[in-house]
Motif scaffolding. Structure first.
Motif, PDB file in Angstrom:
ATOM      1  N   PRO A 194      31.134 115.511  82.031  1.00  0.00           N
ATOM      2  CA  PRO A 194      30.521 114.529  81.056  1.00  0.00           C
ATOM      3  C   PRO A 194      30.532 115.314  79.627  1.00  0.00           C
ATOM      4  O   PRO A 194      30.681 114.406  78.603  1.00  0.00           O
ATOM      5  CB  PRO A 194      29.212 114.169  81.433  1.00  0.00           C
ATOM      6  CG  PRO A 194      29.212 114.069  83.013  1.00  0.00           C
ATOM      7  CD  PRO A 194      30.182 115.482  83.369  1.00  0.00           C
ATOM      8  N   ALA A 195      29.742 116.555  79.767  1.00  0.00           N
ATOM      9  CA  ALA A 195      29.698 117.108  78.492  1.00  0.00           C
ATOM     10  C   ALA A 195      31.222 117.487  77.780  1.00  0.00           C
ATOM     11  O   ALA A 195      31.237 117.263  76.798  1.00  0.00           O
ATOM     12  CB  ALA A 195      28.925 118.542  78.572  1.00  0.00           C
ATOM     13  N   ALA A 196      32.132 117.678  78.650  1.00  0.00           N
ATOM     14  CA  ALA A 196      33.632 118.047  77.999  1.00  0.00           C
ATOM     15  C   ALA A 196      34.042 116.654  77.340  1.00  0.00           C
ATOM     16  O   ALA A 196      34.732 116.801  76.567  1.00  0.00           O
ATOM     17  CB  ALA A 196      34.558 118.572  78.853  1.00  0.00           C
ATOM     18  N   LEU A 197      33.844 115.604  78.161  1.00  0.00           N
ATOM     19  CA  LEU A 197      34.343 114.180  77.708  1.00  0.00           C
ATOM     20  C   LEU A 197      33.557 113.862  76.229  1.00  0.00           C
ATOM     21  O   LEU A 197      34.147 113.486  75.334  1.00  0.00           O
ATOM     22  CB  LEU A 197      34.080 113.117  78.773  1.00  0.00           C
ATOM     23  CG  LEU A 197      35.048 113.193  79.932  1.00  0.00           C
ATOM     24  CD1 LEU A 197      34.406 112.103  80.983  1.00  0.00           C
ATOM     25  CD2 LEU A 197      36.315 112.946  79.462  1.00  0.00           C
ATOM     26  N   MET A 198      32.367 114.238  76.095  1.00  0.00           N
ATOM     27  CA  MET A 198      31.718 114.119  74.918  1.00  0.00           C
ATOM     28  C   MET A 198      32.153 114.654  73.828  1.00  0.00           C
ATOM     29  O   MET A 198      32.374 114.277  72.768  1.00  0.00           O
ATOM     30  CB  MET A 198      30.066 114.210  75.140  1.00  0.00           C
ATOM     31  CG  MET A 198      29.260 113.214  75.976  1.00  0.00           C
ATOM     32  SD  MET A 198      27.667 113.548  76.025  1.00  0.00           S
ATOM     33  CE  MET A 198      27.090 113.563  74.535  1.00  0.00           C
TER      34      MET A 198
END
Length: 171
Positions: free
Chosen positions: A34-38
């Motif tokens: 999720p952090a990478a997607l953000m």
């Protein structure tokens, strides 16, 4: 069209990342994607709104970073003995794309598991988890996009400042 696509895909990635962080479990590997997607979503929205491009060199760098991340993450190995009889090894980050395991009644330690594997390598079952490998590729692709765009834009900023600082009359 490119601007709209970049903005829409970036917004979608950012939204999925936020939802993953809000609904995720408190493990570090569950927060990684999720952090990478953000991060990638934010960069894509910025590229779309500002109408910026990465260029061919940036795309090549992105591809190299994705491949390096996926294959480099396979060097991350986790071994454990489960239920005192089952050896389990996983490779990959943040998800385990390659797995090796076997069951033996005489295996209380990892050292004994390695002795059994050295004596009889055929006892090990290998498995490829394609969904996890795709998840790793998405993870590394997002971070690679973030790094490439940030590096590209910072280098453009420094080139513009250097060009403005040097008068055109001087050699």
């Amino acid at each position: 069209m490119r601007r709209v696509a970049s903005t829409v895909v970036g917004s979608l990635g950012w939204t999925i990342g936020v939802m993953g962080l809000v609904m995720g479990r408190p493990l570090s590997s569950d927060w990684a994607l999720p952090a990478a997607l953000m991060a990638a979503g934010s960069v894509l929205v910025w590229l779309g709104v500002r109408d910026r491009r990465v260029g061919w060199a940036g795309l090549v760098a992105w591809g190299v970073l994705v491949l390096a991340g996926v294959f480099g993450s396979l060097l991350v190995s986790t071994e454990k003995i489960a239920c005192m009889y089952c050896y389990h090894e996983t490779r990959g980050y943040p998800y385990s794309g390659l797995e090796a395991s076997f069951v033996d009644a005489d295996m209380p330690t990892l050292q004994r598991a390695h002795e059994i594997m050295a004596a009889n390598p055929d006892v090990v079952n290998h498995r490829v988890d394609w969904v996890a490998l795709v998840g790793n590729a998405v993870f590394w692709g997002c971070w690679a996009l973030f790094l490439v765009v940030v590096t590209t834009q910072v280098s453009r900023m420094f080139r513009a400042r250097t060009k403005a600082a040097v008068p055109e009359n001087q050699p």
